[in-house]
Design a protein around this motif. Structure first.
Motif, PDB file in Angstrom:
ATOM      1  N   MET A  45       6.404   5.415   2.131  1.00 32.01           N
ATOM      2  CA  MET A  45       6.028   6.644   1.489  1.00 32.01           C
ATOM      3  C   MET A  45       4.761   7.320   1.871  1.00 32.01           C
ATOM      4  O   MET A  45       4.469   8.067   1.301  1.00 32.01           O
ATOM      5  CB  MET A  45       6.065   6.357  -0.164  1.00 32.01           C
ATOM      6  CG  MET A  45       6.952   5.611  -0.511  1.00 32.01           C
ATOM      7  SD  MET A  45       7.043   5.378  -2.458  1.00 32.01           S
ATOM      8  CE  MET A  45       5.503   4.973  -2.969  1.00 32.01           C
ATOM      9  N   GLY A  46       4.414   6.989   3.092  1.00 33.24           N
ATOM     10  CA  GLY A  46       3.569   7.983   3.984  1.00 33.24           C
ATOM     11  C   GLY A  46       1.926   7.085   3.737  1.00 33.24           C
ATOM     12  O   GLY A  46       1.801   6.101   3.252  1.00 33.24           O
ATOM     13  N   GLY A  47       1.118   8.036   4.103  1.00 30.87           N
ATOM     14  CA  GLY A  47      -0.294   7.250   3.909  1.00 30.87           C
ATOM     15  C   GLY A  47      -1.312   8.401   4.070  1.00 30.87           C
ATOM     16  O   GLY A  47      -1.092   9.666   4.261  1.00 30.87           O
ATOM     17  N   LYS A  48      -2.586   8.008   4.042  1.00 31.98           N
ATOM     18  CA  LYS A  48      -3.884   8.754   4.407  1.00 31.98           C
ATOM     19  C   LYS A  48      -4.696   8.066   5.155  1.00 31.98           C
ATOM     20  O   LYS A  48      -5.476   7.356   4.865  1.00 31.98           O
ATOM     21  CB  LYS A  48      -4.596   9.123   3.064  1.00 31.98           C
ATOM     22  CG  LYS A  48      -5.673  10.470   3.388  1.00 31.98           C
ATOM     23  CD  LYS A  48      -5.039  11.732   3.838  1.00 31.98           C
ATOM     24  CE  LYS A  48      -6.059  12.632   4.042  1.00 31.98           C
ATOM     25  NZ  LYS A  48      -5.689  13.840   4.796  1.00 31.98           N
ATOM     26  N   ASP A  49      -4.247   7.874   6.472  1.00 32.96           N
ATOM     27  CA  ASP A  49      -4.614   7.021   7.577  1.00 32.96           C
ATOM     28  C   ASP A  49      -6.038   7.558   8.136  1.00 32.96           C
ATOM     29  O   ASP A  49      -6.359   8.798   8.079  1.00 32.96           O
ATOM     30  CB  ASP A  49      -3.593   6.712   8.501  1.00 32.96           C
ATOM     31  CG  ASP A  49      -2.200   6.424   7.874  1.00 32.96           C
ATOM     32  OD1 ASP A  49      -2.068   5.490   7.154  1.00 32.96           O
ATOM     33  OD2 ASP A  49      -1.367   7.195   8.117  1.00 32.96           O
ATOM     34  N   GLY A  50      -6.764   6.699   8.530  1.00 34.98           N
ATOM     35  CA  GLY A  50      -7.995   6.998   9.180  1.00 34.98           C
ATOM     36  C   GLY A  50      -8.453   6.076  10.418  1.00 34.98           C
ATOM     37  O   GLY A  50      -7.954   4.832  10.516  1.00 34.98           O
ATOM     38  N   ILE A  51      -9.293   6.503  11.001  1.00 35.33           N
ATOM     39  CA  ILE A  51      -9.915   5.813  11.980  1.00 35.33           C
ATOM     40  C   ILE A  51     -11.438   5.612  11.736  1.00 35.33           C
ATOM     41  O   ILE A  51     -12.146   6.648  11.504  1.00 35.33           O
ATOM     42  CB  ILE A  51      -9.968   6.616  13.439  1.00 35.33           C
ATOM     43  CG1 ILE A  51      -8.257   6.317  13.556  1.00 35.33           C
ATOM     44  CG2 ILE A  51     -10.611   5.907  14.475  1.00 35.33           C
ATOM     45  CD1 ILE A  51      -7.942   7.128  15.171  1.00 35.33           C
ATOM     46  N   VAL A  52     -11.875   4.450  11.862  1.00 35.84           N
ATOM     47  CA  VAL A  52     -13.422   4.186  11.577  1.00 35.84           C
ATOM     48  C   VAL A  52     -14.159   3.738  12.917  1.00 35.84           C
ATOM     49  O   VAL A  52     -13.648   3.080  13.575  1.00 35.84           O
ATOM     50  CB  VAL A  52     -13.534   2.871  10.559  1.00 35.84           C
ATOM     51  CG1 VAL A  52     -15.015   2.410  10.434  1.00 35.84           C
ATOM     52  CG2 VAL A  52     -13.041   2.993   9.440  1.00 35.84           C
ATOM     53  N   GLY A  60       3.310  -0.233   5.000  1.00 32.45           N
ATOM     54  CA  GLY A  60       1.938  -0.345   4.275  1.00 32.45           C
ATOM     55  C   GLY A  60       1.886  -0.632   2.712  1.00 32.45           C
ATOM     56  O   GLY A  60       2.699  -0.966   2.144  1.00 32.45           O
ATOM     57  N   PHE A  61       0.855  -0.760   2.395  1.00 34.00           N
ATOM     58  CA  PHE A  61       0.388  -1.080   1.098  1.00 34.00           C
ATOM     59  C   PHE A  61       0.256  -0.082   0.196  1.00 34.00           C
ATOM     60  O   PHE A  61       0.080   1.138   0.390  1.00 34.00           O
ATOM     61  CB  PHE A  61      -1.129  -1.953   1.120  1.00 34.00           C
ATOM     62  CG  PHE A  61      -1.226  -3.094   2.165  1.00 34.00           C
ATOM     63  CD1 PHE A  61      -0.053  -3.825   2.365  1.00 34.00           C
ATOM     64  CD2 PHE A  61      -2.389  -3.580   2.402  1.00 34.00           C
ATOM     65  CE1 PHE A  61      -0.054  -4.816   3.336  1.00 34.00           C
ATOM     66  CE2 PHE A  61      -2.247  -4.719   3.489  1.00 34.00           C
ATOM     67  CZ  PHE A  61      -1.243  -5.320   3.960  1.00 34.00           C
ATOM     68  N   ASN A  62       0.011  -0.470  -1.253  1.00 31.66           N
ATOM     69  CA  ASN A  62      -0.336   0.744  -2.174  1.00 31.66           C
ATOM     70  C   ASN A  62       0.648   1.657  -2.361  1.00 31.66           C
ATOM     71  O   ASN A  62       1.899   1.342  -2.289  1.00 31.66           O
ATOM     72  CB  ASN A  62      -1.755   1.075  -2.033  1.00 31.66           C
ATOM     73  CG  ASN A  62      -2.959  -0.169  -2.080  1.00 31.66           C
ATOM     74  OD1 ASN A  62      -2.575  -1.242  -2.425  1.00 31.66           O
ATOM     75  ND2 ASN A  62      -3.995   0.519  -1.759  1.00 31.66           N
ATOM     76  N   MET A  63       0.091   2.881  -2.294  1.00 34.15           N
ATOM     77  CA  MET A  63       1.341   3.960  -2.300  1.00 34.15           C
ATOM     78  C   MET A  63       1.884   4.299  -1.027  1.00 34.15           C
ATOM     79  O   MET A  63       2.589   5.365  -0.859  1.00 34.15           O
ATOM     80  CB  MET A  63       0.498   5.216  -2.914  1.00 34.15           C
ATOM     81  CG  MET A  63       0.199   5.188  -4.580  1.00 34.15           C
ATOM     82  SD  MET A  63       1.824   4.779  -5.479  1.00 34.15           S
ATOM     83  CE  MET A  63       1.084   4.669  -7.135  1.00 34.15           C
ATOM     84  N   GLY A  78       4.123   2.494  -0.057  1.00 37.57           N
ATOM     85  CA  GLY A  78       5.396   1.780  -0.146  1.00 37.57           C
ATOM     86  C   GLY A  78       5.431   0.358  -0.180  1.00 37.57           C
ATOM     87  O   GLY A  78       4.504  -0.282  -1.025  1.00 37.57           O
ATOM     88  N   THR A  79       6.561  -0.289   0.198  1.00 39.17           N
ATOM     89  CA  THR A  79       6.941  -1.622  -0.267  1.00 39.17           C
ATOM     90  C   THR A  79       6.495  -2.522   0.733  1.00 39.17           C
ATOM     91  O   THR A  79       7.005  -3.816   0.909  1.00 39.17           O
ATOM     92  CB  THR A  79       8.581  -1.633  -0.502  1.00 39.17           C
ATOM     93  OG1 THR A  79       9.197  -1.266   0.353  1.00 39.17           O
ATOM     94  CG2 THR A  79       8.664  -1.013  -1.843  1.00 39.17           C
TER      95      THR A  79
END
Length: 524
Positions: free
Chosen positions: A297-304, A495-498, A500-501
């Protein structure tokens, strides 16, 4: 169908990408684009139980990079036709579930072979319909081939699971575990990987012995039809895949709540995924199972980035992850969190690299092409206006010229961790840069999101990397590389959380989601 003995099947290897710096490859993809252009504007029917059905109401697929160009007119299913497709799938399931895994896999092997031979043709159509440039389309087609090859082998492996995972033996009993198919499933792929994810989701379901109703994204139904035609060409029995483009609100909801639907495989937005999960959770008269939902269901992915990192490599990865396919990937790195002592250097370099990205038609292989449609275009531009209030505009910030949905690659600096453009999935060419006092705070800021799909951590400090590996909370974490570009069999994806599964597409447990384990025990 004649099958090759499994012992003669070559070991799995990822499909190589095309090198478009070579002139002959550029000419080949340009020739494929020209060929596809001669076939635009055709009508495409539904396929239900092998029957071709034309409807009066059509989905008009257009080129997002040239809105005057119609890719095709695709027949649109309604609830009555969706029910017809369900009945066809139910009938076919009774025979398809009995087909040996090795034979089911052979259809995928043959499809992969033909797709490989016609790789540029598939890529060219996808470019025109979805807005991908040469490389992005080529990678998408390669991934589709990978899914066919990988899941075919996985189906065979699971059919022989007792050879690799034998049960504990006890005297007086003969015990066996087999993986059997679930039933009829609804496959709802996204528009952003309109071939790869469509192929992967569908192939995984059918090679496991299920039959499916394939409802492609309404913005990219023609490339999905091309895949459907390929499976028919290799001789897949009628009714195993039923091609039913249609409205999510009408057809999607109807099938999700249908008592005979056994599973729903979905890739798309958080909002739609949660709606499917909620609808599927309610039992209805005639339903005798708990429906299985497989969702990405998508993401708000980031680079640290910390102060020990290779800053040039980090900046290059940030730009590639943020703006590949105009940021329209669930894995896209739409935010970068940088330790303050090196923030200015990284922000400056990211801005320079972003301004070098030229915007233009995908068929001319511009680095930045159009976004998918008018709705996305307007939503992204609205987010850019929000960003102007939440951060400092460093690059872009406006629509771009062209007869399509073109937006300038946009970078905002000095964005707070709680800002909307740091928290909400934009799904477009918008990047937010945030400053952290140290690497621990940077990781904490990364984790401060409802999503958890992909992430990257740039550092040369091994102790910090070990902490990041344990504490950065996402399904796919990459060290010192960009957060996009998962390979089938190499980087199982989910992925985790929102987000998806955590279904891990392209992984060694994925087909189990489309199967159920049956234990048989016989007293001796």
């Amino acid at each position: 169908m004649t099958t090759t003995p499994y012992t003669q099947v070559k070991p799995y290897a990822n499909e190589p990408f095309t090198n478009f710096t070579l002139e002959e490859n550029k000419q080949a993809i340009q020739a494929a684009i020209a060929k596809v252009k001669t076939e635009l504007g055709r009508n495409y029917p539904l396929t239900i139980g092998g029957e071709k059905i034309e409807t009066e109401v059509k989905i008009t697929s257009i080129n997002p990079g040239n809105v005057d160009e119609v890719i095709g007119y695709v027949s649109k299913a309604d609830q009555q036709l969706a029910e017809q497709a369900m009945q066809a799938a139910l009938l076919t399931f009774e025979t398809w579930k009995k087909v040996p895994a090795r034979e089911r896999a052979e259809y995928l092997f043959q499809a992969a072979k033909l797709m490989r031979e016609r790789k540029h043709e598939f890529s060219a159509l996808m470019m025109l319909e979805s807005g991908k440039n040469y490389v992005e389309a080529d990678v998408d087609t390669a991934e589709a081939i990978d899914f066919l090859e990988f899941y075919a082998r996985e189906a065979i492996r699971l059919s022989k699971v007792e050879e690799t995972l034998p049960l504990t033996k006890i005297p007086g009993e003969d015990n066996h575990v087999t993986y059997i198919p679930l039933g009829v499933g609804i496959v709802i792929p996204p528009w952003n990987f309109p071939l790869a994810i469509c192929v992967g989701m569908t192939a995984a379901a059918v090679v496991s012995g299920n039959t499916v109703l394939l409802k492609p994204a309404s913005t990219t139904p023609v490339i999905a039809h091309k895949f459907m035609a390929l499976m028919e060409e290799v001789g897949l029995p009628a009714g195993v895949i039923n091609f039913i483009p249609g409205s999510g609100a009408e057809v999607g909801d109807y099938l999700t709540t249908h008592p005979k639907t056994r599973f729903i495989s979905f890739t798309g937005s958080k909002e739609v995924g949660l709606r499917i999960n909620k609808l599927a959770a309610d039992t209805v008269p005639g339903q005798i199972w708990i429906k299985r939902v497989i969702a990405e269901m998508g993401g708000k992915d980031g680079i640290v980035v910390d102060e020990t990192a290779d800053l040039e490599a980090a900046a290059t990865a940030i730009v590639a992850a943020a703006f590949g396919f105009q940021g329209q990937k669930c894995s896209a790195g739409s935010r970068a969190i940088i330790v303050e002592s090196v923030y200015d250097q990284v922000a400056e370099r990211v801005t320079e690299l972003t301004k070098q990205l030229q915007v233009g038609p995908q068929e001319d292989n511009f680095a930045a092409g159009p976004v998918i449609d008018k709705t996305s275009y307007e939503r992204i531009l609205d987010y850019i206006e929000v960003g102007k209030q939440e951060g400092t505009l460093l690059a872009g910030g406006d629509k771009a010229e062209g007869n399509g949905y073109y937006i300038q690659p946009t970078v905002f600096g000095d964005v707070g961790g709680k800002a909307r453009i740091m928290q909400e999935e934009i799904f477009g060419p918008v990047l937010a840069l945030a400053k952290a006092k140290d690497w621990q705070e940077a990781i904490a800021m990364y984790n401060d999101t409802e999503f958890g799909l992909t992430g990257s951590y740039f550092s040369t400090d091994e102790a910090r990397i070990e902490v990041a590996l344990e504490t950065v909370h996402c399904g796919n974490l990459y060290i010192n590389r960009k957060c996009t570009g998962a390979l089938v069999g190499v980087h199982p994806f989910g992925g985790f959380n929102m987000s998806g599964t955590d279904s891990k597409a392209g992984g060694y447990d994925y087909l189990m989601l489309f199967s159920q384990a049956k234990l048989t025990s016989r007293k001796m």
